[in-house]
Scaffold this motif. Structure first.
Motif, PDB file in Angstrom:
ATOM      1  N   LEU A 147     123.584   6.518  43.302  1.00  0.00           N
ATOM      2  CA  LEU A 147     124.513   5.514  43.810  1.00  0.00           C
ATOM      3  C   LEU A 147     125.930   5.653  43.238  1.00  0.00           C
ATOM      4  O   LEU A 147     126.893   5.263  43.893  1.00  0.00           O
ATOM      5  CB  LEU A 147     123.983   4.106  43.498  1.00  0.00           C
ATOM      6  N   CYS A 148     126.049   6.185  42.039  1.00  0.00           N
ATOM      7  CA  CYS A 148     127.346   6.233  41.355  1.00  0.00           C
ATOM      8  C   CYS A 148     128.384   6.975  42.195  1.00  0.00           C
ATOM      9  O   CYS A 148     128.085   7.983  42.825  1.00  0.00           O
ATOM     10  CB  CYS A 148     127.189   6.904  39.987  1.00  0.00           C
ATOM     11  N   GLN A 149     129.612   6.460  42.165  1.00  0.00           N
ATOM     12  CA  GLN A 149     130.673   7.069  42.966  1.00  0.00           C
ATOM     13  C   GLN A 149     131.396   8.172  42.205  1.00  0.00           C
ATOM     14  O   GLN A 149     132.264   8.849  42.741  1.00  0.00           O
ATOM     15  CB  GLN A 149     131.674   5.974  43.382  1.00  0.00           C
ATOM     16  N   CYS A 185     128.650   7.418  35.880  1.00  0.00           N
ATOM     17  CA  CYS A 185     129.854   7.218  35.064  1.00  0.00           C
ATOM     18  C   CYS A 185     129.792   5.918  34.274  1.00  0.00           C
ATOM     19  O   CYS A 185     130.372   5.801  33.205  1.00  0.00           O
ATOM     20  CB  CYS A 185     131.095   7.251  35.942  1.00  0.00           C
ATOM     21  N   GLY A 186     129.084   4.932  34.803  1.00  0.00           N
ATOM     22  CA  GLY A 186     128.998   3.656  34.107  1.00  0.00           C
ATOM     23  C   GLY A 186     130.229   2.774  34.294  1.00  0.00           C
ATOM     24  O   GLY A 186     130.257   1.636  33.829  1.00  0.00           O
ATOM     25  N   GLN A 187     131.244   3.288  34.970  1.00  0.00           N
ATOM     26  CA  GLN A 187     132.516   2.570  35.078  1.00  0.00           C
ATOM     27  C   GLN A 187     132.828   2.106  36.504  1.00  0.00           C
ATOM     28  O   GLN A 187     133.540   1.121  36.687  1.00  0.00           O
ATOM     29  CB  GLN A 187     133.679   3.483  34.630  1.00  0.00           C
ATOM     30  N   CYS A 188     132.324   2.838  37.488  1.00  0.00           N
ATOM     31  CA  CYS A 188     132.725   2.529  38.861  1.00  0.00           C
ATOM     32  C   CYS A 188     132.107   1.192  39.301  1.00  0.00           C
ATOM     33  O   CYS A 188     131.220   0.651  38.639  1.00  0.00           O
ATOM     34  CB  CYS A 188     132.326   3.652  39.811  1.00  0.00           C
ATOM     35  N   LYS A 189     132.582   0.726  40.433  1.00  0.00           N
ATOM     36  CA  LYS A 189     132.125  -0.560  40.959  1.00  0.00           C
ATOM     37  C   LYS A 189     130.602  -0.555  41.139  1.00  0.00           C
ATOM     38  O   LYS A 189     129.899  -1.505  40.774  1.00  0.00           O
ATOM     39  CB  LYS A 189     132.820  -0.801  42.306  1.00  0.00           C
TER      40      LYS A 189
HETATM   41 ZN   LIG Z   1     129.563   5.213  38.459  1.00  0.00          ZN
END
Ligand SMILES: [Zn+2]
Length: 336
Positions: free
Chosen positions: A47-49, A83-87
């Motif tokens: 799912l991560c962008q 990434c743990g950061q994206c929406k």
């Molecule tokens: Zn992400």
């Protein structure tokens, strides 16, 4: 991430990069092997962008490097990381990403309504990204009609959708479900390698995969020791009946724990090595009694697994009563 999961992560990372990831995956193995862990990781990566690619060095450490197209790097093992950061990552971490569905059952089984929700979820278009994922933990607890409903969804996958199942009882899954999934069986190490994994020296020569839950969770380990001491006490003076009954009835590991305690006592009787500090108090019980108790436990366990509408409270009360009869028989023999 548990070290034994790394090779599976590498395999899945490669399949993902090459667009060869199967649409339905099943993670199986003993309880605590890391099925849920790897499922969470995979879904997050899907799912991560802004997925990162970490190359894995020979020693098993990962070094983050810039992704480039040199042929050396293409062959080198790598692991994809969210990434743990994206929406998406942030919403997923809060369990509120709309294009992912985790099937959670508040009952003993996963019923057909929940699987129908899953089918409906896949029919709708994605809210945010273009990828949709669903996770069914403990898929073996699906009812027959739920499993049949899931079969239909597995047979007609929608594009960019992934269904991930986990189980620690793949024997109980319908073969037709297994055959429609790509199965990854997770095999953790045993013995000292397993203890080392958790940074423990340990002196239990019989440590094996059934201890995973206690090894990986301090709280569970403490609870087990307390339970063990109470059972030992019950076998000598019938104390703690209510506590033991509660654990057997309400706690998912209750029966396995009782089995572990009895088996350890048996080992002790046969002067096999046991964990230091265990079994000090229960000298009054002989081999035959332990064997009888063990058999009572096996019978109760078999009923738990095979009888659909089993009354666990009643079964556990009867088991404890039968155990106390076995123990009392010996007391009488001694008095005579
Ligand atoms: Zn992400």
């Amino acid at each position: 991430m548990k070290t034994w999961l790394v090779t599976i992560q590498q395999q899945l990372s490669r399949q993902l990069r090459d667009n060869k990831l199967p649409h339905a995956l099943l993670f199986s193995g003993v309880e605590g092997a890391g099925q849920e862990e790897i499922a969470q990781w995979l879904i997050n990566v899907l799912l991560c962008q802004n997925v990162k690619l970490n190359h894995v060095s020979g020693e098993g450490n990962s070094n983050e490097v810039e992704h480039n197209n040199s042929s050396d790097l293409k062959q080198a093992p790598f692991i994809l990381e969210p990434c743990g950061q994206c929406k998406t990552c942030k919403l997923f971490a809060k369990n509120s990403y709309p294009d992912h569905l985790t099937i959670i059952s508040d009952k003993k089984n996963i019923g057909v309504e929940l699987i129908r929700d899953l089918s409906y979820f896949f029919e709708k278009t994605a809210h945010i990204g273009f990828m949709k994922t669903a996770l069914v933990n403990q898929a073996d607890t699906m009812t027959i009609s739920a499993a049949n409903a899931l079969l239909k969804t597995l047979e007609e996958p929608t594009t960019n959708s992934f269904i991930i199942l986990t189980t620690h009882n793949s024997d109980l899954l319908l073969p037709t479900i297994i055959s429609r999934c790509h199965e990854f069986e997770i095999r953790p190490p045993v013995g000292k390698a397993l203890l080392a994994e958790f940074g423990q020296q340990g002196d239990d020569p019989f440590v094996n995969l059934s201890h995973l839950t206690e090894l990986s969770n301090e709280e569970t380990a403490v609870a087990f020791v307390a339970f063990r001491d109470k059972v030992n006490q019950y076998l000598t003076s019938f104390e703690y009946r209510e506590d033991i009954l509660k654990t057997l009835t309400e706690y998912q590991y209750g029966y396995r724990w009782l089995e572990k305690v009895i088996v350890n006592l048996m080992r002790n009787q046969y002067t096999w090595p046991t964990v230091v500090g265990e079994n000090k108090h229960v000298a009054a019980i002989n081999k035959q009694q332990l064997w009888d108790i063990y058999n009572l436990l096996l019978q109760a366990n078999a009923k738990l697994k095979t009888v659909v509408q089993v009354n666990k409270q009643f079964l556990s009360e009867k088991l404890l009563a039968d155990i106390s009869l076995v123990v009392q028989n010996n007391a009488q023999t001694v008095e005579e």
